[in-house]
Design a protein around this motif. Structure first.
Motif, PDB file in Angstrom:
ATOM      1  N   GLY A   1       1.127  -1.435  -0.431  1.00  0.00           N
ATOM      2  CA  GLY A   1       0.224   0.091   0.093  1.00  0.00           C
ATOM      3  C   GLY A   1       0.843   1.292  -0.264  1.00  0.00           C
ATOM      4  N   LEU A   2       1.675   0.994  -0.429  1.00  0.00           N
ATOM      5  CA  LEU A   2       2.612   2.630  -0.387  1.00  0.00           C
ATOM      6  C   LEU A   2       2.708   3.393  -1.499  1.00  0.00           C
ATOM      7  N   ALA A   3       1.909   5.108  -0.950  1.00  0.00           N
ATOM      8  CA  ALA A   3       1.523   5.539  -1.983  1.00  0.00           C
ATOM      9  C   ALA A   3       2.857   5.768  -3.255  1.00  0.00           C
ATOM     10  N   HIS A   4       1.392   6.318  -4.420  1.00  0.00           N
ATOM     11  CA  HIS A   4       2.474   6.515  -5.401  1.00  0.00           C
ATOM     12  C   HIS A   4       3.599   7.906  -5.415  1.00  0.00           C
ATOM     13  N   ASP A   5       2.964   8.536  -4.527  1.00  0.00           N
ATOM     14  CA  ASP A   5       4.176   9.322  -4.415  1.00  0.00           C
ATOM     15  C   ASP A   5       5.064   9.834  -3.235  1.00  0.00           C
ATOM     16  N   ALA A   6       5.346   8.628  -2.458  1.00  0.00           N
ATOM     17  CA  ALA A   6       6.227   8.711  -1.070  1.00  0.00           C
ATOM     18  C   ALA A   6       7.451   8.736  -1.628  1.00  0.00           C
ATOM     19  N   MET A   7       8.182   9.695  -1.506  1.00  0.00           N
ATOM     20  CA  MET A   7       9.533  10.299  -1.599  1.00  0.00           C
ATOM     21  C   MET A   7      10.617   9.223  -0.282  1.00  0.00           C
ATOM     22  N   ALA A   8      10.160   8.124   0.480  1.00  0.00           N
ATOM     23  CA  ALA A   8      10.803   7.772   1.733  1.00  0.00           C
ATOM     24  C   ALA A   8      10.754   6.555   1.394  1.00  0.00           C
ATOM     25  N   MET A   9      11.695   5.458   1.922  1.00  0.00           N
ATOM     26  CA  MET A   9      10.937   4.026   1.945  1.00  0.00           C
ATOM     27  C   MET A   9      10.259   4.084   3.273  1.00  0.00           C
ATOM     28  N   PRO A  10       9.032   3.217   3.609  1.00  0.00           N
ATOM     29  CA  PRO A  10       8.636   3.111   4.666  1.00  0.00           C
ATOM     30  C   PRO A  10       9.351   2.476   5.956  1.00  0.00           C
ATOM     31  N   THR A  11       9.445   2.660   7.373  1.00  0.00           N
ATOM     32  CA  THR A  11       9.892   2.235   8.813  1.00  0.00           C
ATOM     33  C   THR A  11       8.880   1.314   9.235  1.00  0.00           C
TER      34      THR A  11
ATOM     35  N   ARG B   1      11.210   1.239  -6.505  1.00  0.00           N
ATOM     36  CA  ARG B   1      11.131   1.783  -7.149  1.00  0.00           C
ATOM     37  C   ARG B   1       9.512   2.516  -6.764  1.00  0.00           C
ATOM     38  N   VAL B   2       9.111   2.678  -6.642  1.00  0.00           N
ATOM     39  CA  VAL B   2       7.888   3.622  -5.947  1.00  0.00           C
ATOM     40  C   VAL B   2       8.414   4.273  -5.791  1.00  0.00           C
ATOM     41  N   VAL B   3       9.430   4.667  -4.583  1.00  0.00           N
ATOM     42  CA  VAL B   3      10.129   6.080  -4.326  1.00  0.00           C
ATOM     43  C   VAL B   3      11.160   6.171  -5.413  1.00  0.00           C
ATOM     44  N   ARG B   4      11.923   5.910  -6.164  1.00  0.00           N
ATOM     45  CA  ARG B   4      12.462   6.629  -7.681  1.00  0.00           C
ATOM     46  C   ARG B   4      12.051   7.179  -8.424  1.00  0.00           C
ATOM     47  N   ALA B   5      10.637   6.575  -8.550  1.00  0.00           N
ATOM     48  CA  ALA B   5       9.655   7.093  -9.435  1.00  0.00           C
ATOM     49  C   ALA B   5       9.418   8.227  -8.855  1.00  0.00           C
ATOM     50  N   ALA B   6       9.050   8.705  -7.810  1.00  0.00           N
ATOM     51  CA  ALA B   6       8.613   9.824  -6.987  1.00  0.00           C
ATOM     52  C   ALA B   6       9.712  10.373  -6.955  1.00  0.00           C
ATOM     53  N   TRP B   7      10.367  10.601  -6.720  1.00  0.00           N
ATOM     54  CA  TRP B   7      11.868  11.359  -7.015  1.00  0.00           C
ATOM     55  C   TRP B   7      11.806  12.011  -8.157  1.00  0.00           C
ATOM     56  N   LEU B   8      11.680  11.389  -9.424  1.00  0.00           N
ATOM     57  CA  LEU B   8      11.377  11.797 -10.618  1.00  0.00           C
ATOM     58  C   LEU B   8      10.787  12.653 -11.253  1.00  0.00           C
ATOM     59  N   VAL B   9       9.243  12.032 -10.991  1.00  0.00           N
ATOM     60  CA  VAL B   9       8.511  13.288 -10.926  1.00  0.00           C
ATOM     61  C   VAL B   9       8.907  14.891 -10.825  1.00  0.00           C
ATOM     62  N   ARG B  10       8.953  14.526  -8.913  1.00  0.00           N
ATOM     63  CA  ARG B  10       9.521  15.901  -8.292  1.00  0.00           C
ATOM     64  C   ARG B  10      10.478  16.151  -9.194  1.00  0.00           C
ATOM     65  N   PHE B  11      11.705  15.458  -9.603  1.00  0.00           N
ATOM     66  CA  PHE B  11      12.718  16.247 -10.406  1.00  0.00           C
ATOM     67  C   PHE B  11      12.490  17.229 -11.587  1.00  0.00           C
ATOM     68  N   HIS B  12      12.105  16.419 -12.504  1.00  0.00           N
ATOM     69  CA  HIS B  12      11.017  16.579 -13.583  1.00  0.00           C
ATOM     70  C   HIS B  12      10.575  17.784 -13.214  1.00  0.00           C
ATOM     71  N   GLU B  13       9.644  17.532 -12.237  1.00  0.00           N
ATOM     72  CA  GLU B  13       8.636  18.910 -12.232  1.00  0.00           C
ATOM     73  C   GLU B  13       9.772  20.708 -12.012  1.00  0.00           C
ATOM     74  N   ALA B  14      10.690  20.335 -11.037  1.00  0.00           N
ATOM     75  CA  ALA B  14      11.633  21.203 -11.025  1.00  0.00           C
ATOM     76  C   ALA B  14      12.300  21.629 -12.314  1.00  0.00           C
TER      77      ALA B  14
END
Length: 228
Positions: free
Chosen positions: A98-108, A165-178
């Motif tokens: 259930g990790l959110a698609h926009d998660a920016m870090a691995m859950p603990t 992979r979900v976290v990496r994709a979220a970071w790429l989306v943030r990077f592309h938006e910036a």
């Protein structure tokens, strides 16, 4: 070691008490047979296989040296394994998927450790153990536990890789938006200044940075290499 065995015989009876649910280790004979078979395999492998989790680590070497089956201690460890089996499965975002698609870090907070996976496998194996189908000396229990543990760890690793992979994709989306916003700001600045003034401003900034390097204010890669 003898004192530990005597204490365990009082604190850890071979069979679970009436308050424990049935369906796990259904008969005392099967429990004893499983533990004795497990002990023989632990002895044969000198405690190097995962099945050694049934022998407490702090007395493992002494128990192997004495070669007497620490049945009561192993029974207590089996009860611990059964407790882990009865606990609810981990519901963290990794295990539940259930990790959110926009998660920016691995859950603990994931509780699915190697030890808990191993204890759950041992409890399940003890519940299904049939002495009549067991071949002494063939290390069948160690092989089953090792194979199931490897499969469980691969499955857990697969879930963690999917979360990464979900976290990496979220970071790429943030990077592309910036990057997109930075390009829009540069285009707006170019339009407001005009092409000539904008190019002159860029050239001035490049010259300013180059002068800082030449004046020694910013070390070059060669200077950094010489100082290391």
């Amino acid at each position: 070691f003898a004192q530990a065995v005597n204490f365990a015989s009082r604190a850890c009876p071979t069979r679970p008490g009436p308050e424990r649910p049935t369906g796990i280790c259904c008969t005392m004979a099967n429990v004893d047979a499983f533990l004795r078979a497990a002990w023989e395999e632990v002895r044969a492998t000198r405690g190097s296989m995962p099945l050694a989790v049934l022998v407490p680590k702090d007395i493992r070497e002494e128990a192997l040296a004495s070669e007497d089956c620490p049945l009561q201690l192993m029974s207590g460890r089996l009860r611990d394994c059964e407790d882990v089996l009865e606990e609810a499965a981990c519901r963290c975002a990794i295990c539940s998927g259930g990790l959110a698609h926009d998660a920016m870090a691995m859950p603990t907070g994931c509780t699915e450790t190697r030890k808990r996976l191993l204890m759950r496998i041992v409890a399940e194996l003890a519940a299904d153990f049939d002495p009549g189908r067991y071949t002494p000396g063939a290390l069948e229990l160690s092989g089953i536990v090792g194979a199931k543990l490897s499969a469980s760890r691969r499955e857990r690793q697969g879930r963690r890789q999917a979360a990464r992979r979900v976290v990496r994709a979220a970071w790429l989306v943030r990077f592309h938006e910036a990057s997109r916003k930075r390009c829009l700001r540069l285009d707006a600045l170019r339009n407001s200044l005009g092409d000539a003034a904008f190019l002159q401003m860029v050239q001035d900034q490049v010259d300013r940075r180059r002068n800082k390097v030449n004046d020694g204010m910013v070390p070059t890669d060669a200077q950094l290499w010489q100082t290391t």
